[in-house]
Write a protein that holds these residues in place. Structure first.
Motif, PDB file in Angstrom:
ATOM      1  N   PRO A 238     -22.493   1.934  20.017  1.00  0.00           N
ATOM      2  CA  PRO A 238     -21.450   1.925  18.979  1.00  0.00           C
ATOM      3  C   PRO A 238     -21.394   0.588  18.253  1.00  0.00           C
ATOM      4  O   PRO A 238     -21.670  -0.466  18.839  1.00  0.00           O
ATOM      5  CB  PRO A 238     -20.161   2.170  19.776  1.00  0.00           C
ATOM      6  N   ILE A 239     -21.053   0.640  16.973  1.00  0.00           N
ATOM      7  CA  ILE A 239     -20.869  -0.568  16.164  1.00  0.00           C
ATOM      8  C   ILE A 239     -19.398  -0.672  15.796  1.00  0.00           C
ATOM      9  O   ILE A 239     -18.820   0.265  15.234  1.00  0.00           O
ATOM     10  CB  ILE A 239     -21.723  -0.518  14.877  1.00  0.00           C
ATOM     11  N   LEU A 240     -18.790  -1.797  16.128  1.00  0.00           N
ATOM     12  CA  LEU A 240     -17.418  -2.074  15.731  1.00  0.00           C
ATOM     13  C   LEU A 240     -17.427  -3.128  14.629  1.00  0.00           C
ATOM     14  O   LEU A 240     -18.250  -4.037  14.645  1.00  0.00           O
ATOM     15  CB  LEU A 240     -16.586  -2.567  16.918  1.00  0.00           C
ATOM     16  N   ASN A 241     -16.469  -2.989  13.715  1.00  0.00           N
ATOM     17  CA  ASN A 241     -16.439  -3.872  12.549  1.00  0.00           C
ATOM     18  C   ASN A 241     -15.312  -4.900  12.631  1.00  0.00           C
ATOM     19  O   ASN A 241     -14.276  -4.674  13.239  1.00  0.00           O
ATOM     20  CB  ASN A 241     -16.256  -3.055  11.266  1.00  0.00           C
ATOM     21  N   TYR A 242     -15.574  -6.035  11.991  1.00  0.00           N
ATOM     22  CA  TYR A 242     -14.543  -7.013  11.707  1.00  0.00           C
ATOM     23  C   TYR A 242     -14.679  -7.387  10.243  1.00  0.00           C
ATOM     24  O   TYR A 242     -15.672  -7.047   9.590  1.00  0.00           O
ATOM     25  CB  TYR A 242     -14.674  -8.238  12.620  1.00  0.00           C
ATOM     26  N   GLU A 243     -13.690  -8.059   9.686  1.00  0.00           N
ATOM     27  CA  GLU A 243     -13.700  -8.419   8.268  1.00  0.00           C
ATOM     28  C   GLU A 243     -13.735  -9.937   8.107  1.00  0.00           C
ATOM     29  O   GLU A 243     -13.154 -10.662   8.917  1.00  0.00           O
ATOM     30  CB  GLU A 243     -12.461  -7.861   7.559  1.00  0.00           C
ATOM     31  N   LEU A 244     -14.403 -10.404   7.060  1.00  0.00           N
ATOM     32  CA  LEU A 244     -14.388 -11.834   6.748  1.00  0.00           C
ATOM     33  C   LEU A 244     -13.127 -12.169   5.965  1.00  0.00           C
ATOM     34  O   LEU A 244     -12.879 -11.583   4.906  1.00  0.00           O
ATOM     35  CB  LEU A 244     -15.612 -12.218   5.918  1.00  0.00           C
ATOM     36  N   PRO A 245     -12.312 -13.098   6.434  1.00  0.00           N
ATOM     37  CA  PRO A 245     -11.157 -13.542   5.643  1.00  0.00           C
ATOM     38  C   PRO A 245     -11.638 -14.216   4.359  1.00  0.00           C
ATOM     39  O   PRO A 245     -12.722 -14.813   4.328  1.00  0.00           O
ATOM     40  CB  PRO A 245     -10.461 -14.553   6.559  1.00  0.00           C
ATOM     41  N   PRO A 246     -10.863 -14.150   3.275  1.00  0.00           N
ATOM     42  CA  PRO A 246     -11.269 -14.802   2.025  1.00  0.00           C
ATOM     43  C   PRO A 246     -11.307 -16.321   2.190  1.00  0.00           C
ATOM     44  O   PRO A 246     -10.440 -16.918   2.815  1.00  0.00           O
ATOM     45  CB  PRO A 246     -10.180 -14.367   1.033  1.00  0.00           C
ATOM     46  N   ILE A 247     -12.370 -16.913   1.643  1.00  0.00           N
ATOM     47  CA  ILE A 247     -12.544 -18.366   1.657  1.00  0.00           C
ATOM     48  C   ILE A 247     -12.777 -18.818   0.218  1.00  0.00           C
ATOM     49  O   ILE A 247     -13.586 -18.235  -0.504  1.00  0.00           O
ATOM     50  CB  ILE A 247     -13.759 -18.769   2.531  1.00  0.00           C
ATOM     51  N   ASP A 248     -12.066 -19.857  -0.210  1.00  0.00           N
ATOM     52  CA  ASP A 248     -12.223 -20.364  -1.568  1.00  0.00           C
ATOM     53  C   ASP A 248     -13.677 -20.718  -1.847  1.00  0.00           C
ATOM     54  O   ASP A 248     -14.297 -21.473  -1.080  1.00  0.00           O
ATOM     55  CB  ASP A 248     -11.357 -21.603  -1.776  1.00  0.00           C
ATOM     56  N   GLY A 249     -14.231 -20.162  -2.939  1.00  0.00           N
ATOM     57  CA  GLY A 249     -15.598 -20.463  -3.330  1.00  0.00           C
ATOM     58  C   GLY A 249     -16.631 -19.492  -2.794  1.00  0.00           C
ATOM     59  O   GLY A 249     -17.789 -19.521  -3.225  1.00  0.00           O
ATOM     60  N   LEU A 250     -16.238 -18.629  -1.841  1.00  0.00           N
ATOM     61  CA  LEU A 250     -17.188 -17.673  -1.262  1.00  0.00           C
ATOM     62  C   LEU A 250     -17.047 -16.331  -1.964  1.00  0.00           C
ATOM     63  O   LEU A 250     -16.006 -15.671  -1.850  1.00  0.00           O
ATOM     64  CB  LEU A 250     -16.925 -17.501   0.237  1.00  0.00           C
ATOM     65  N   PRO A 251     -18.083 -15.893  -2.718  1.00  0.00           N
ATOM     66  CA  PRO A 251     -18.007 -14.597  -3.404  1.00  0.00           C
ATOM     67  C   PRO A 251     -17.780 -13.458  -2.410  1.00  0.00           C
ATOM     68  O   PRO A 251     -18.272 -13.495  -1.281  1.00  0.00           O
ATOM     69  CB  PRO A 251     -19.379 -14.468  -4.083  1.00  0.00           C
ATOM     70  N   SER A 252     -17.030 -12.466  -2.826  1.00  0.00           N
ATOM     71  CA  SER A 252     -16.678 -11.365  -1.925  1.00  0.00           C
ATOM     72  C   SER A 252     -17.884 -10.530  -1.523  1.00  0.00           C
ATOM     73  O   SER A 252     -17.830  -9.820  -0.514  1.00  0.00           O
ATOM     74  CB  SER A 252     -15.636 -10.460  -2.595  1.00  0.00           C
ATOM     75  N   ASP A 253     -18.989 -10.601  -2.304  1.00  0.00           N
ATOM     76  CA  ASP A 253     -20.165  -9.795  -1.972  1.00  0.00           C
ATOM     77  C   ASP A 253     -21.163 -10.530  -1.076  1.00  0.00           C
ATOM     78  O   ASP A 253     -22.226 -10.000  -0.760  1.00  0.00           O
ATOM     79  CB  ASP A 253     -20.871  -9.327  -3.246  1.00  0.00           C
ATOM     80  N   VAL A 254     -20.844 -11.750  -0.652  1.00  0.00           N
ATOM     81  CA  VAL A 254     -21.724 -12.490   0.254  1.00  0.00           C
ATOM     82  C   VAL A 254     -21.356 -12.115   1.688  1.00  0.00           C
ATOM     83  O   VAL A 254     -20.273 -12.451   2.169  1.00  0.00           O
ATOM     84  CB  VAL A 254     -21.597 -14.012   0.053  1.00  0.00           C
ATOM     85  N   ASP A 255     -22.248 -11.383   2.349  1.00  0.00           N
ATOM     86  CA  ASP A 255     -21.966 -10.947   3.718  1.00  0.00           C
ATOM     87  C   ASP A 255     -23.032 -11.393   4.720  1.00  0.00           C
ATOM     88  O   ASP A 255     -22.876 -11.169   5.926  1.00  0.00           O
ATOM     89  CB  ASP A 255     -21.807  -9.423   3.779  1.00  0.00           C
ATOM     90  N   THR A 256     -24.104 -12.009   4.250  1.00  0.00           N
ATOM     91  CA  THR A 256     -25.103 -12.616   5.129  1.00  0.00           C
ATOM     92  C   THR A 256     -25.620 -13.879   4.449  1.00  0.00           C
ATOM     93  O   THR A 256     -25.324 -14.131   3.275  1.00  0.00           O
ATOM     94  CB  THR A 256     -26.305 -11.684   5.406  1.00  0.00           C
ATOM     95  N   THR A 257     -26.422 -14.641   5.171  1.00  0.00           N
ATOM     96  CA  THR A 257     -26.984 -15.872   4.610  1.00  0.00           C
ATOM     97  C   THR A 257     -28.207 -15.616   3.742  1.00  0.00           C
ATOM     98  O   THR A 257     -28.745 -16.559   3.156  1.00  0.00           O
ATOM     99  CB  THR A 257     -27.385 -16.833   5.737  1.00  0.00           C
ATOM    100  N   ALA A 258     -28.653 -14.369   3.644  1.00  0.00           N
ATOM    101  CA  ALA A 258     -29.855 -14.049   2.879  1.00  0.00           C
ATOM    102  C   ALA A 258     -29.685 -14.460   1.421  1.00  0.00           C
ATOM    103  O   ALA A 258     -28.695 -14.107   0.771  1.00  0.00           O
ATOM    104  CB  ALA A 258     -30.173 -12.561   2.966  1.00  0.00           C
ATOM    105  N   ARG A 259     -30.655 -15.240   0.931  1.00  0.00           N
ATOM    106  CA  ARG A 259     -30.714 -15.660  -0.465  1.00  0.00           C
ATOM    107  C   ARG A 259     -29.480 -16.456  -0.891  1.00  0.00           C
ATOM    108  O   ARG A 259     -29.059 -16.413  -2.042  1.00  0.00           O
ATOM    109  CB  ARG A 259     -30.937 -14.463  -1.388  1.00  0.00           C
ATOM    110  N   CYS A 260     -28.898 -17.202   0.055  1.00  0.00           N
ATOM    111  CA  CYS A 260     -27.719 -18.022  -0.237  1.00  0.00           C
ATOM    112  C   CYS A 260     -28.081 -19.499  -0.249  1.00  0.00           C
ATOM    113  O   CYS A 260     -28.926 -19.942   0.524  1.00  0.00           O
ATOM    114  CB  CYS A 260     -26.634 -17.804   0.821  1.00  0.00           C
ATOM    115  N   SER A 261     -27.402 -20.245  -1.101  1.00  0.00           N
ATOM    116  CA  SER A 261     -27.554 -21.701  -1.099  1.00  0.00           C
ATOM    117  C   SER A 261     -26.890 -22.267   0.153  1.00  0.00           C
ATOM    118  O   SER A 261     -26.105 -21.591   0.834  1.00  0.00           O
ATOM    119  CB  SER A 261     -26.887 -22.289  -2.342  1.00  0.00           C
ATOM    120  N   GLU A 262     -27.181 -23.552   0.451  1.00  0.00           N
ATOM    121  CA  GLU A 262     -26.563 -24.191   1.612  1.00  0.00           C
ATOM    122  C   GLU A 262     -25.050 -24.259   1.475  1.00  0.00           C
ATOM    123  O   GLU A 262     -24.315 -24.174   2.467  1.00  0.00           O
ATOM    124  CB  GLU A 262     -27.146 -25.591   1.818  1.00  0.00           C
TER     125      GLU A 262
END
Length: 466
Positions: free
Chosen positions: A66-90
């Motif tokens: 089974p897979i259980l989910n959690y949510e990322l809290p909003p962080i200033d400057g972090l786009p809502s569609d960023v969910d992994t480090t793939a193709r992300c700047s440092e």
């Protein structure tokens, strides 16, 4: 999902384990492969991740897990569609780490409800041991790097509050000390970045050292056959169980090669194509890409180079890359970008050489796929993985680079590729023989099964301990 009793003397109950990887695919999939191995041996596994990446994980994860989910809290400057480090700047990666830190209350509630015996976590979430201890749960840090990477981190003990000490330099194996002292200036600068960080949150090194210091046991994606000195050194420093899991390669590559690439690969004889890939989180500058492609053209071999650009890179840089995409050298070379089925391409009969960045999974997939190895690392643990392959195991060659800034030339690319692809040189013959030996070790399914069973036995002993 109901909770299980935590009685250590009830051996009839299955072991219940929660898997909690960080949000990088190079980390997620080793957790997936470990989950599959545990589930195949009767362990009850629950996998924690974000809802947006469940579909990608489910393709590789045992359907009974089974897979259980959690949510990322909003962080200033972090786009809502960023969910992994793939193709992300440092910068975005740093913000993503901060978001992961903010999930602590959610994870605590999930663990309290599930009441597992063990949580297996990633170093980014260095706060997990404290949460687990409060709930009476054993915590295991799972290192998806080679053991040499965490051994070198311990060796230098580089954190904002700790300096290297002479007693540390006397204890490690001579091979490990020799490698660390041979690091070049551009490699040391990269490691210093990971030691110090770039923002208010804890650095990579401090998270890693904290995870190892406060967890109940350390798991490492390696084997004694490959890394016995480093595994034993980590165990001696922390005086707690260090549990090798084996290399955890998937049994067979899933899916299909993209039709255009499959048709192109089928044009070439067995073992002649040079495959050049750098994973989902390593990016070359346009200048580096041009020099690399020029070097590939000079080798005389057909080549496929998958060269990606940051998702949030400037439009001008993307357009400049697009000029480089397409067939090269009269159809003998192909340059592309985007996702490709790396394990399946590496196992294609035409592919005979892998130029990669030194990611653990990329190295092992290349070896099992029958490729010769040429290393071109760019950051962090990639340098130590490369040292392991080139200096300790002598199963790869590294593209020669300028000591100060790491610049490489097209001639250096040509020389490295031809060393492993053209019979004749003493060094090339040795490397080819050693990579064949390593392939033999990795392909021993019985050996992997022994590591999985041994790992489960040690987990049970850990749960039974005070």
């Amino acid at each position: 999902m109901g909770s299980l009793a935590m009685e250590g003397d009830n051996h009839d109950q299955p072991l219940q384990v929660v898997m909690f990887p960080s949000l990088a695919f190079g980390h997620i999939f080793p957790f997936v492969h470990l989950s599959n191995a545990l589930a195949a041996n009767g362990v009850k596994v629950t996998f924690l991740t974000l809802p947006s990446i469940v579909a990608k994980i489910r393709l590789a994860l045992d359907p009974n897990i089974p897979i259980l989910n959690y949510e990322l809290p909003p962080i200033d400057g972090l786009p809502s569609d960023v969910d992994t480090t793939a193709r992300c700047s440092e910068v975005l990666v740093e913000l993503l780490r901060q978001a992961m830190d903010a999930t602590r209350p959610q994870i605590a509630k999930i663990l309290a409800k599930l009441s597992p015996q063990v949580i297996v976590f990633d170093f980014v979430q260095g706060w997990v041991p404290e949460v687990a201890e409060l709930l009476g749960i054993k915590s295991v840090y799972f290192c998806v790097f080679n053991a040499i990477s965490i051994a070198s981190t311990i060796l230098f003990g580089v954190t904002p509050h700790q300096r290297p000490s002479l007693w540390r330099l006397r204890l490690p194996p001579r091979e490990l000390l020799s490698i660390c002292l041979s690091l070049k200036p551009y490699e040391l600068r990269s490691l210093l970045y990971y030691a110090c960080g770039s923002g208010p949150a804890a650095s990579y090194f401090s998270r890693l050292l904290s995870s190892m210091a406060f967890c109940d046991a350390i798991a490492v994606k390696s084997t004694y056959e490959v890394e016995a000195p480093s595994i034993k050194y980590v165990s001696s420093q922390y005086r707690k169980p260090v549990l090798p899991t084996g290399v955890l390669l998937p049994k067979a590559p899933a899916g299909d090669i993209e039709p255009k690439l499959d048709e192109w690969l089928n044009k070439f004889p067995k073992g002649t194509v040079v495959l050049c890939m750098f994973g989902s989180e390593t990016y070359l500058s346009v200048k580096q890409k041009k020099e690399l492609v020029a070097g590939l053209e000079m080798t005389g071999f057909p080549f496929l180079a998958v060269l990606n650009t940051l998702a949030y890179a400037a439009k001008a840089k993307k357009q400049e890359l697009e000029v480089e995409i397409g067939e090269k050298a009269g159809g003998r070379g192909m340059v592309c970008s985007g996702w490709v089925n790396q394990p399946l391409i590496m196992s294609h009969p035409a592919v005979g050489c892998s130029i990669n960045h030194g990611g653990v999974s990329s190295i092992m997939e290349a070896v099992v796929g029958g490729c010769q190895l040429v290393m071109l690392p760019f950051k962090g643990d990639q340098y130590m993985n490369t040292k392991l392959m080139v200096k300790q195991l002598r199963a790869a060659v590294e593209i020669n680079r300028r000591a100060w800034d790491g610049w490489f030339t097209r001639k250096a690319v040509r020389k490295a590729v031809r060393t492993v692809m053209v019979d004749g040189s003493k060094k090339g013959t040795l490397v080819r023989a050693n990579v064949a030996k390593l392939r033999g070790i990795l392909q021993q399914q019985e050996l992997q099964e022994d590591y999985t069973k041994g790992f489960i036995t040690m987990l049970k002993e850990l749960v039974a301990s005070p």
